[in-house]
Design a protein around this motif. Structure first.
Motif, short mmCIF file in Angstrom:
data_model
loop_
_atom_site.label_atom_id
_atom_site.label_comp_id
_atom_site.label_asym_id
_atom_site.label_seq_id
_atom_site.Cartn_x
_atom_site.Cartn_y
_atom_site.Cartn_z
N ALA A 87 0.84 -1.19 0.00
CA ALA A 87 0.00 0.00 0.00
C ALA A 87 0.88 1.24 0.00
N GLN A 88 0.47 2.21 -0.78
CA GLN A 88 1.20 3.47 -0.84
C GLN A 88 0.65 4.38 0.25
N SER A 89 1.44 4.64 1.23
CA SER A 89 0.98 5.54 2.29
C SER A 89 1.54 6.93 2.03
N ALA A 90 0.79 7.91 2.42
CA ALA A 90 1.22 9.29 2.22
C ALA A 90 2.46 9.55 3.07
N ALA A 91 3.35 10.36 2.53
CA ALA A 91 4.59 10.68 3.23
C ALA A 91 4.30 11.51 4.48
N LYS A 92 5.04 11.25 5.52
CA LYS A 92 4.93 12.02 6.75
C LYS A 92 5.75 13.30 6.57
N VAL A 93 5.12 14.44 6.80
CA VAL A 93 5.77 15.72 6.54
C VAL A 93 6.05 16.52 7.81
N VAL A 94 5.45 16.11 8.91
CA VAL A 94 5.57 16.88 10.15
C VAL A 94 5.40 15.94 11.33
N GLU A 95 6.02 16.30 12.45
CA GLU A 95 5.87 15.48 13.65
C GLU A 95 5.70 16.35 14.87
N ILE A 96 5.05 15.76 15.87
CA ILE A 96 5.04 16.37 17.19
C ILE A 96 6.27 15.78 17.88
N VAL A 97 7.15 16.64 18.34
CA VAL A 97 8.40 16.17 18.95
C VAL A 97 8.06 15.26 20.12
N GLY A 98 8.61 14.04 20.07
CA GLY A 98 8.33 13.04 21.10
C GLY A 98 7.02 12.31 20.89
N GLY A 99 6.39 12.53 19.73
CA GLY A 99 5.08 11.90 19.48
C GLY A 99 4.95 11.40 18.06
N ASP A 100 3.76 11.53 17.53
CA ASP A 100 3.42 10.98 16.22
C ASP A 100 3.87 11.86 15.06
N GLN A 101 3.91 11.24 13.86
CA GLN A 101 4.17 11.96 12.62
C GLN A 101 2.85 12.05 11.85
N TYR A 102 2.74 13.09 10.99
CA TYR A 102 1.49 13.37 10.29
C TYR A 102 1.76 13.68 8.82
N THR A 103 0.72 13.49 8.01
CA THR A 103 0.82 13.77 6.58
C THR A 103 0.43 15.20 6.23
N THR A 104 -0.21 15.92 7.15
CA THR A 104 -0.53 17.33 6.93
C THR A 104 -0.19 18.13 8.17
N LEU A 105 0.15 19.39 7.96
CA LEU A 105 0.42 20.28 9.09
C LEU A 105 -0.87 20.52 9.88
#
Length: 188
Positions: free
Chosen positions: A27-45
């Motif tokens: 499966a093609q997952s969207a690239a992670k572009v941002v993270e909460i430091v010490g937490g999760d990564q996200y595909t949108t700000l």
């Protein structure tokens, strides 16, 4: 049509020929572009900021250059830091129908937010009729980065980089650069 089930993290699609043959692939997952430091990564700000608004004092770190989607609004309602991490965050459509980056909300929240270590670009309207709108500030914004407002048509100015409401404050920190069609502010 029936086929076997695909392993986790795989997707099943019919071949382009539509001939009854199926393929499965990772499966093609969207690239992670941002993270909460010490937490999760996200595909949108917007998703990262929404998650950060659940707690006070969160640091959000960009992982790559990022251009917002046309309908993507970024609204900080809690104290936070946006660490651009030497990347560029671009608001590309000029935000014709209202600002898409806000520190706080009208009559509701007045957080203290810091933008640091990179560049934020507010691009001109798609039809080049005006400069890109900037940030609505209802709380305190600490700027320790470059914020640029672009417009290919210098005769079309008039959109503020900072719209300040009530007792809002914008602090231009050391090393910050604010560039618009009309002026440049640099704190050396």
């Amino acid at each position: 049509k029936s086929f076997f089930s695909a392993p986790t993290d795989y997707e099943v699609t019919e071949t382009d020929a539509g001939d009854g043959w199926w393929i499965y692939s990772a499966a093609q997952s969207a690239a992670k572009v941002v993270e909460i430091v010490g937490g999760d990564q996200y595909t949108t700000l917007a998703d990262a900021v929404a998650a950060a608004n659940e707690s006070e004092g969160v640091t959000i770190k960009m992982l790559t250059n990022y251009t917002t989607a046309d309908n993507e609004s970024i609204v900080f309602t809690k104290n936070a830091t946006l660490d651009l991490n030497d990347t560029t965050l671009t608001f590309s459509d000029g935000q014709r129908y209202g600002k898409k980056l806000a520190v706080g909300t009208l009559n509701a929240t007045t957080p203290e937010v810091t933008f640091q270590n990179g560049t934020i670009v507010f691009a001109c309207y798609p039809d080049d009729t005006a400069c890109g709108r900037g940030v609505n500030v209802f709380g305190t914004l600490n700027v320790a980065c470059t914020i640029t407002q672009t417009c290919d048509n210098p005769a079309k100015t008039g959109q503020p980089i900072f719209d300040c409401y009530g007792a809002s404050v914008v602090n231009i920190g050391e090393g910050a650069v604010i560039e618009s069609v009309l002026l440049t502010i640099e704190n050396k």
